[in-house]
Design a protein around this motif. Structure first.
Motif, PDB file in Angstrom:
ATOM      1  N   UNK A 183       0.811  -1.219   0.000  1.00 43.77           N
ATOM      2  CA  UNK A 183       0.000   0.000   0.000  1.00 43.77           C
ATOM      3  C   UNK A 183       0.845   1.269   0.000  1.00 43.77           C
ATOM      4  N   UNK A 184       2.146   1.129   0.159  1.00 41.76           N
ATOM      5  CA  UNK A 184       3.014   2.306   0.238  1.00 41.76           C
ATOM      6  C   UNK A 184       3.348   2.827  -1.154  1.00 41.76           C
ATOM      7  N   UNK A 185       3.401   4.142  -1.333  1.00 39.48           N
ATOM      8  CA  UNK A 185       3.751   4.698  -2.642  1.00 39.48           C
ATOM      9  C   UNK A 185       5.231   4.517  -2.949  1.00 39.48           C
ATOM     10  N   UNK A 186       5.557   4.557  -4.230  1.00 36.89           N
ATOM     11  CA  UNK A 186       6.959   4.416  -4.642  1.00 36.89           C
ATOM     12  C   UNK A 186       7.767   5.648  -4.280  1.00 36.89           C
ATOM     13  N   UNK A 187       7.133   6.819  -4.243  1.00 34.94           N
ATOM     14  CA  UNK A 187       7.808   8.062  -3.878  1.00 34.94           C
ATOM     15  C   UNK A 187       6.925   8.824  -2.903  1.00 34.94           C
ATOM     16  N   UNK A 188       7.535   9.661  -2.092  1.00 31.95           N
ATOM     17  CA  UNK A 188       6.797  10.515  -1.153  1.00 31.95           C
ATOM     18  C   UNK A 188       7.255  11.954  -1.350  1.00 31.95           C
ATOM     19  N   UNK A 189       6.418  12.922  -0.975  1.00 32.49           N
ATOM     20  CA  UNK A 189       6.832  14.328  -1.095  1.00 32.49           C
ATOM     21  C   UNK A 189       8.084  14.618  -0.272  1.00 32.49           C
ATOM     22  N   UNK A 190       8.909  15.509  -0.779  1.00 33.19           N
ATOM     23  CA  UNK A 190      10.142  15.877  -0.091  1.00 33.19           C
ATOM     24  C   UNK A 190       9.846  16.382   1.315  1.00 33.19           C
ATOM     25  N   UNK A 191       8.765  17.122   1.479  1.00 36.00           N
ATOM     26  CA  UNK A 191       8.418  17.655   2.793  1.00 36.00           C
ATOM     27  C   UNK A 191       8.135  16.531   3.784  1.00 36.00           C
ATOM     28  N   UNK A 192       7.476  15.462   3.316  1.00 33.55           N
ATOM     29  CA  UNK A 192       7.196  14.326   4.199  1.00 33.55           C
ATOM     30  C   UNK A 192       8.485  13.602   4.576  1.00 33.55           C
ATOM     31  N   UNK A 193       9.406  13.472   3.621  1.00 34.57           N
ATOM     32  CA  UNK A 193      10.688  12.825   3.914  1.00 34.57           C
ATOM     33  C   UNK A 193      11.484  13.636   4.936  1.00 34.57           C
ATOM     34  N   UNK A 194      11.465  14.954   4.788  1.00 35.01           N
ATOM     35  CA  UNK A 194      12.176  15.808   5.735  1.00 35.01           C
ATOM     36  C   UNK A 194      11.542  15.730   7.130  1.00 35.01           C
ATOM     37  N   UNK A 195      10.202  15.707   7.169  1.00 39.00           N
ATOM     38  CA  UNK A 195       9.497  15.575   8.439  1.00 39.00           C
ATOM     39  C   UNK A 195       9.900  14.261   9.109  1.00 39.00           C
ATOM     40  N   UNK A 196       9.904  13.168   8.330  1.00 41.38           N
ATOM     41  CA  UNK A 196      10.236  11.856   8.878  1.00 41.38           C
ATOM     42  C   UNK A 196      11.660  11.812   9.409  1.00 41.38           C
ATOM     43  N   UNK A 197      12.597  12.418   8.698  1.00 44.00           N
ATOM     44  CA  UNK A 197      13.992  12.417   9.151  1.00 44.00           C
ATOM     45  C   UNK A 197      14.115  13.105  10.506  1.00 44.00           C
ATOM     46  N   UNK A 198      13.458  14.248  10.638  1.00 39.01           N
ATOM     47  CA  UNK A 198      13.534  14.972  11.898  1.00 39.01           C
ATOM     48  C   UNK A 198      12.884  14.224  13.043  1.00 39.01           C
ATOM     49  N   UNK A 199      11.705  13.640  12.793  1.00 39.19           N
ATOM     50  CA  UNK A 199      10.997  12.950  13.870  1.00 39.19           C
ATOM     51  C   UNK A 199      11.671  11.627  14.234  1.00 39.19           C
ATOM     52  N   UNK A 200      12.261  10.935  13.280  1.00 38.14           N
ATOM     53  CA  UNK A 200      12.979   9.701  13.606  1.00 38.14           C
ATOM     54  C   UNK A 200      14.191   9.999  14.483  1.00 38.14           C
ATOM     55  N   UNK A 201      14.913  11.080  14.154  1.00 44.21           N
ATOM     56  CA  UNK A 201      16.050  11.476  14.991  1.00 44.21           C
ATOM     57  C   UNK A 201      15.577  11.877  16.385  1.00 44.21           C
ATOM     58  N   UNK A 202      14.471  12.614  16.447  1.00 43.14           N
ATOM     59  CA  UNK A 202      13.924  13.013  17.733  1.00 43.14           C
ATOM     60  C   UNK A 202      13.474  11.800  18.533  1.00 43.14           C
ATOM     61  N   UNK A 203      12.942  10.770  17.847  1.00 44.76           N
ATOM     62  CA  UNK A 203      12.479   9.570  18.536  1.00 44.76           C
ATOM     63  C   UNK A 203      13.621   8.879  19.274  1.00 44.76           C
ATOM     64  N   UNK A 204      14.787   8.813  18.669  1.00 43.25           N
ATOM     65  CA  UNK A 204      15.936   8.202  19.342  1.00 43.25           C
ATOM     66  C   UNK A 204      16.264   8.977  20.618  1.00 43.25           C
ATOM     67  N   UNK A 205      16.282  10.289  20.524  1.00 39.54           N
ATOM     68  CA  UNK A 205      16.574  11.125  21.695  1.00 39.54           C
ATOM     69  C   UNK A 205      15.499  10.954  22.765  1.00 39.54           C
TER      70      UNK A 205
END
Length: 293
Positions: A183-205
């Motif tokens: 069900x996942x798309x082959x590509x995602x918007x750049x804004x969503x990728x940037x959001x995910x990168x920030x929140x994944x890093x925050x999740x570790x902290x």
């Protein structure tokens, strides 16, 4: 070589919001596998979860992982007598397949008298296709997983904060990872990728040092909404919990919800019809292998 081993392997939750295929956490729910060498043949006994469905022949996932690890170690165990006491729910997003894989690989290393190592992690991730769940079951605690060119699966363990109080909210229905990934798309918007990168890093902290940040840290735009039609009730529970200030996310491929509470309780006002809420500890030790008498 050892005549027999007892393997205790924890469940796991993966993604933890935006950390798709990268973050995993071991949970205090354990399958137990006992394996003894035998003169010949294969005998498999299964109790508990999946007892009516799990194969008893060479296609059994624990057996397949054990055989593959023995081949990598250059070790022939001969015949095997195996008992699997399963507690981890199957097809619910709590790492049951990862636990089976890690359990088989750990049993092979125990029988061969070899310590678990990076090759064991890589083999487990090859079976699973990604390293987040298997790394959590293998290492315990919080893990950050990645894949290097080669490919070569790697993971690093991070000590979780002692105040984490996870609750697994498990529905009756099952979910297949290959279906929800479709069900996942082959590509995602750049804004969503940037959001995910920030929140994944925050999740570790947040998981390691600042549990008070878990609500924003577990937010996701990368995968959960795309898979809503596979488990709409799961996303409803996630949203109801988050609206009440409880950090919640889909556990792995779903349909279980993983919530981080302050006291191990789901607050009043959340409709849990069709779900079972189970407070769990964080497993900090990972898979354990002990010789059988």
């Amino acid at each position: 070589m050892t005549a027999g081993v007892r393997v205790r392997v924890p469940a796991s939750t993966a993604n933890l919001g935006a950390g798709f295929d990268a973050l995993g956490l071991a949970l205090g729910l354990h399958d137990v596998i006992e394996v003894r060498r035998a003169p010949s043949g294969l005998a498999v006994t299964v109790t508990g979860e999946g007892a009516d469905d799990v194969p008893r022949d060479e296609s059994n996932l624990v057996v397949r992982a054990l055989r593959a690890a023995c081949d990598r170690l250059g070790f022939d165990p001969g015949g095997l007598a195996m008992t699997c006491a399963n507690v981890i729910p199957h097809a619910r997003g709590l790492g049951s397949s990862a636990a089976a894989i890690v359990g088989g690989i750990a049993a092979a290393h125990g029988l061969a008298g070899k310590p678990l190592d990076d090759d064991a992690l890589h083999l487990a991730a090859e079976f699973e296709g990604h390293a987040d769940n298997v790394a959590a079951s293998l290492l315990g605690g919080l893990v950050v997983a990645w894949c290097e060119p080669g490919p070569r699966f790697r993971a690093a363990r991070v000590e979780p904060h002692p105040d984490l109080r996870p609750v697994a909210i498990v529905p009756s229905e099952e979910s297949a990872t290959h279906v929800t990934r479709g069900l996942l798309p082959a590509v995602v918007p750049h804004a969503d990728a940037a959001f995910a990168a920030g929140r994944a890093a925050l999740a570790v902290h947040a998981l390691a040092a600042r549990p008070d940040l878990l609500l924003p840290a577990t937010a996701d735009t990368l995968h959960q909404d795309y898979r809503e039609k596979a488990w709409p009730r799961t996303l409803r529970v996630v949203r109801e919990l988050r609206a009440l200030g409880v950090a919640a996310a889909v556990s792995g491929a779903g349909p279980t919800v993983l919530a981080f509470t302050t006291d191990g309780r789901v607050p009043a006002g959340v409709d849990l019809t069709g779900f079972t809420a189970t407070p769990l500890s964080v497993d900090r030790a990972g898979v354990r292998v002990d010789p059988l008498d």
